[in-house]
Scaffold this motif. Sequence first.
Motif, PDB file in Angstrom:
ATOM      1  N   LEU A 235     -54.016  36.930   2.772  1.00  0.00           N
ATOM      2  CA  LEU A 235     -54.242  37.195   1.356  1.00  0.00           C
ATOM      3  C   LEU A 235     -54.141  38.693   1.122  1.00  0.00           C
ATOM      4  CD1 LEU A 235     -57.227  34.783   0.688  1.00  0.00           C
ATOM      5  CD2 LEU A 235     -55.041  34.706  -0.506  1.00  0.00           C
ATOM      6  N   THR A 236     -53.381  39.101   0.101  1.00  0.00           N
ATOM      7  CA  THR A 236     -53.249  40.520  -0.239  1.00  0.00           C
ATOM      8  C   THR A 236     -53.761  40.754  -1.653  1.00  0.00           C
ATOM      9  OG1 THR A 236     -51.081  40.493  -1.343  1.00  0.00           O
ATOM     10  CG2 THR A 236     -51.089  40.463   1.081  1.00  0.00           C
ATOM     11  N   GLY A 237     -53.911  42.003  -2.021  1.00  0.00           N
ATOM     12  CA  GLY A 237     -54.212  42.346  -3.399  1.00  0.00           C
ATOM     13  C   GLY A 237     -55.696  42.440  -3.701  1.00  0.00           C
ATOM     14  N   PRO A 238     -56.021  42.698  -4.966  1.00  0.00           N
ATOM     15  CA  PRO A 238     -57.398  42.997  -5.362  1.00  0.00           C
ATOM     16  C   PRO A 238     -58.397  41.877  -5.111  1.00  0.00           C
ATOM     17  CG  PRO A 238     -55.850  43.684  -7.059  1.00  0.00           C
ATOM     18  CD  PRO A 238     -55.068  42.884  -6.072  1.00  0.00           C
ATOM     19  N   ALA A 239     -57.948  40.609  -5.101  1.00  0.00           N
ATOM     20  CA  ALA A 239     -58.895  39.510  -4.901  1.00  0.00           C
ATOM     21  C   ALA A 239     -59.123  39.185  -3.431  1.00  0.00           C
ATOM     22  CB  ALA A 239     -58.423  38.258  -5.644  1.00  0.00           C
ATOM     23  N   ALA A 240     -58.313  39.714  -2.545  1.00  0.00           N
ATOM     24  CA  ALA A 240     -58.501  39.454  -1.116  1.00  0.00           C
ATOM     25  C   ALA A 240     -59.888  39.920  -0.700  1.00  0.00           C
ATOM     26  CB  ALA A 240     -57.431  40.163  -0.299  1.00  0.00           C
ATOM     27  N   GLY A 241     -60.607  39.066   0.017  1.00  0.00           N
ATOM     28  CA  GLY A 241     -61.961  39.390   0.442  1.00  0.00           C
ATOM     29  C   GLY A 241     -63.027  39.065  -0.581  1.00  0.00           C
ATOM     30  N   SER A 242     -62.637  38.569  -1.749  1.00  0.00           N
ATOM     31  CA  SER A 242     -63.604  38.193  -2.779  1.00  0.00           C
ATOM     32  C   SER A 242     -64.476  37.035  -2.308  1.00  0.00           C
ATOM     33  CB  SER A 242     -62.867  37.787  -4.060  1.00  0.00           C
ATOM     34  OG  SER A 242     -63.706  37.054  -4.936  1.00  0.00           O
ATOM     35  N   ASP A 243     -65.700  37.001  -2.810  1.00  0.00           N
ATOM     36  CA  ASP A 243     -66.585  35.878  -2.507  1.00  0.00           C
ATOM     37  C   ASP A 243     -65.982  34.554  -2.973  1.00  0.00           C
ATOM     38  OD1 ASP A 243     -68.431  37.559  -1.374  1.00  0.00           O
ATOM     39  OD2 ASP A 243     -69.748  37.635  -3.134  1.00  0.00           O
ATOM     40  N   LEU A 244     -65.118  34.603  -3.971  1.00  0.00           N
ATOM     41  CA  LEU A 244     -64.489  33.386  -4.483  1.00  0.00           C
ATOM     42  C   LEU A 244     -63.482  32.809  -3.502  1.00  0.00           C
ATOM     43  CD1 LEU A 244     -63.827  34.508  -8.185  1.00  0.00           C
ATOM     44  CD2 LEU A 244     -65.647  32.995  -7.358  1.00  0.00           C
ATOM     45  N   LEU A 245     -63.087  33.590  -2.490  1.00  0.00           N
ATOM     46  CA  LEU A 245     -62.071  33.162  -1.534  1.00  0.00           C
ATOM     47  C   LEU A 245     -62.619  33.005  -0.115  1.00  0.00           C
ATOM     48  CD1 LEU A 245     -59.114  35.388  -2.788  1.00  0.00           C
ATOM     49  CD2 LEU A 245     -59.426  32.945  -3.155  1.00  0.00           C
ATOM     50  N   LYS A 246     -63.899  33.241   0.049  1.00  0.00           N
ATOM     51  CA  LYS A 246     -64.504  33.101   1.369  1.00  0.00           C
ATOM     52  C   LYS A 246     -64.874  31.653   1.642  1.00  0.00           C
ATOM     53  CE  LYS A 246     -66.416  37.792   1.413  1.00  0.00           C
ATOM     54  NZ  LYS A 246     -67.655  38.611   1.418  1.00  0.00           N
ATOM     55  N   THR A 247     -64.642  31.221   2.870  1.00  0.00           N
ATOM     56  CA  THR A 247     -65.000  29.862   3.279  1.00  0.00           C
ATOM     57  C   THR A 247     -65.781  29.925   4.591  1.00  0.00           C
ATOM     58  OG1 THR A 247     -62.979  29.530   4.577  1.00  0.00           O
ATOM     59  CG2 THR A 247     -62.892  28.942   2.231  1.00  0.00           C
TER      60      THR A 247
END
Length: 696
Positions: free
Chosen positions: A249-261
Motif C-alpha cells: 500500500l502506498t500513499g497517504p492512507a498507507a498505515g492508517s488504522d482503517l487499513l490495519k488487520t
Amino acid sequence: MWKASEVSDLKKRLLPMLGHTSGKRSAMTCALKCDNACAKGVCNTSDNNYFRDIVSAEFSRRNMLGVSGAGVVALMFGGGAAAANGRAAGLAPAAKKGFGHGNASKLKFAGIDGVRNTVDDVVVPKGYNWEPVIRWGDPLFHDSAEFDPENQTPESQAGQFGYNCDYLDIIEIRGSNGKRGVLFSNHEYTNENIMFPPDMDISQVRKTAMAAHGLSVVEVERKGKGQPWKYVRGAKLNRRFLMDTEYELTGPAAGSDLLKTKADPSGRVVLGTQNNCAGGTTPWGTILSGEENFNQYFKVSAPTDEQRRYGLTNANPSRGWHIEEPRFDTDAAEGKNEDNRFGWIVEVDPFDPKSTPRKHTALGRFKHEGANVTIAKSGHAVSYSGDDERFDYLYKFVSKDTYREGDKKHNMTLLTEGDLYVASFSGNSPANQIDGSGVLPSDGAFDGVGHWIQLTHNNKSLVPEMEIDQVLVYTRLAADKMGATKMDRPEDVEINPANGKIYVACTNNTNRTAAQADEPNPRANNRHGHIVEMTETGDQTSTQFTWKLLLVAGDPEVDESVYFNGYPADQVQPLSCPDNLAFDSAGNLWISTDGQPGTIQRNDALYRVTMEGPETGKVEQFMAVPIDAETCGPVIHDEDGLVFVAVQHPGEDGSWDQQRSLFPDYLPAGTPSGKGGLPRPAVIQMFKGKNGFVGR
C-alpha cells in the motif's frame, strides 16, 4: 462435491435479476460479475443534485463565452495545446501523423453486420482471420500442469492463465525488432457453474476459483512485425499474481488504522487482488489495473454506513471465500478492515518478475473500472478513473511530482502522492428540454462546462469533517459531501493521444427516471449508454473543462434519441452498452461493448468510430464475440495490422452438463486432448490473411 443447499443458494442468488436484465445480459452475469447490483438499492443515496438542478451563472457556457479572448482560446483549445507539445499521453506518438484525415488508419476493412445473440463464433471482416494468443488454463511455466478441466486443482490453476481475462495490453520488448513482447491481462471473476464438474469437492472448487482470479504477465513472440503472436511457456517474465501475492500500500492512507488487520498490524501489506476490471498502461511502461466489485467477496452481518455505500450487504456471499479464509468474514477478528484493502488501483511492473505490485491509496478507493495516465504540458502525471456503478462519479488524480523521460524508477513514484478530484458538470440547454427522452435540445447538442472539485491537497483533506485517510478509504462518501455529479455508470476513461481530449464510456443506467435526467445523462431508463467527450481548459491539470456527448448509443431503427456526433444515424451500425475504449494511430475511437445481447439482441462487439473529417461520427463494426461473451480490453495495433480483444465469459449461461459455447477451440466433449466440451475465456488476435484459426 456440491451440496444441494449450495446449488439452491446459487439459484436464489440469481433470482433477483431474472426478467430484469434488459440493460445488461443475463441473470448469471449479473450475479457473478457485480453481485446483482442493479437488483439492490442504489448505493449512492446522497442528496447531490442532478445536472439540471445545478446550472449556475458561474459555470454556464453563455457566461464563460463572455470571458476575455485569451480565455476563450484556452477554453476551446486547451487540451489540443498539450497534445501539440507531444506530451498528451505516453502512448502511440504515431497517432499525431494521421489525425485529421478521418478514416486514415492503416487498418482497412469493410464493416460487418451485427451478429445475432445466438451465434457461438467469432465473426471478423472479409479477408481477416483470428486465433487465440492464450486461453484460460494454458500452462505458463515449464513445471505447470497441463489444462485438465475435469481435474483442476488450486495448484494447477496457480501455474496457468487465469479465468475471465479483462484488461489487456501487449508491449514490444525493446531491442527485439518487434519479435518479442509481454502480454498483461487481469482476471475479473469466475463462473464455477461451467468451470468445474458438479462432483468436484466444494472446498477445492473455491480454492481453485480463487487461484483463477488475479493477474497474469506472459511473454509472447512472433516471426516479425505484422505477424500474429504466440505465448512462450516458461519465459523469464511469466508471472501469476495470486491471492497470496503481497501488495504494498502506498500513499497517504498507507498505515492508517482503517487499513490495519490482525495479520497486518502495519496496514501496509495486502494479500491479493480481486475482481480486476479495466486498466491502463502508463507512459513509463507499467500496468494499472482497477479493483471493481470487491464487495461481493465479503461476509458482513451488520454493514456500516460506509460498507453499504460500497455495496456490502448482509447477504451470504455464495462464492464462500470466507469459509476458506476468515479474512473475508468481516465479523471475524481476521476480517476486520480487510474489505477496506480492496477497491484500489494496482500498479504492476511487467518487466520485473521480482517486483512487488502496489495499491495506490492517493487515487482513492471505489469501484475502479480502470485508470489511464497522461503527461500534462506541465509534466505532471494525470490519471482518470470512473466509478462503475449507477449514479456514481468520475475522478481525476494529479501527481505532486513531474515526469522524467527515461527515469522509470522516479516515474514509478508519481502515483504515490498528489491531488484527487471529482467531476461536477453543468449543461447549457433549457432545463425543460431535458425531459428523459434523450432527444436533442433546441441548441442541437448535449454539452456544457464543468469543474473538478478538489478532495485532497498535499496529503491533506479538503473535505469537511473527514481526515485524509477517511477521504481516500471512503472516497465515495467524500465525493457525496462535495456535490459531485451522478453519472450513468462511468466505466473506461481514455485519453486520445492525438489531441488530449478525454472520453468517458457511460455504459447504462436503467434506474434513472425522467425526473433525474440531466444533460450529460439525458435518457430515462438508459439501456444503451453514451460517451462523453471532455476538453480540459489549458492542460490536464486544469480545474475546468468543457464537455459534450459524442455518442448516444442504441439502434437507430427503433430509438429516435440515437446520436453519433451529427453523422446520419441511419448510416451507422447499431451499438449498445459502450464499455472499454481505445484509439488507433490515426486517432479513431474504438469501442467494445458489454450488454448488447440483452438490449439489441446482438452479440457484443468491437466498433470503430471516425473522429475527424467529413465522416466524423461514422460507426463501423469490426468484429463480434461468441454467445454470452463480452468484448474486453481492446488493443489496436493498426500500424502492425493487428487487433486484440479479451473474450470474457463465453457461454456464461450454460452449465457443466449443458455448455452453450465451445469457444475458442470448438472441440466437442470427449476430445482425446481433454480440452474440449467447454468454453475457455481467451485473448484473441485478428489479422489479415488466411493463416490462423478458422473457427467453426
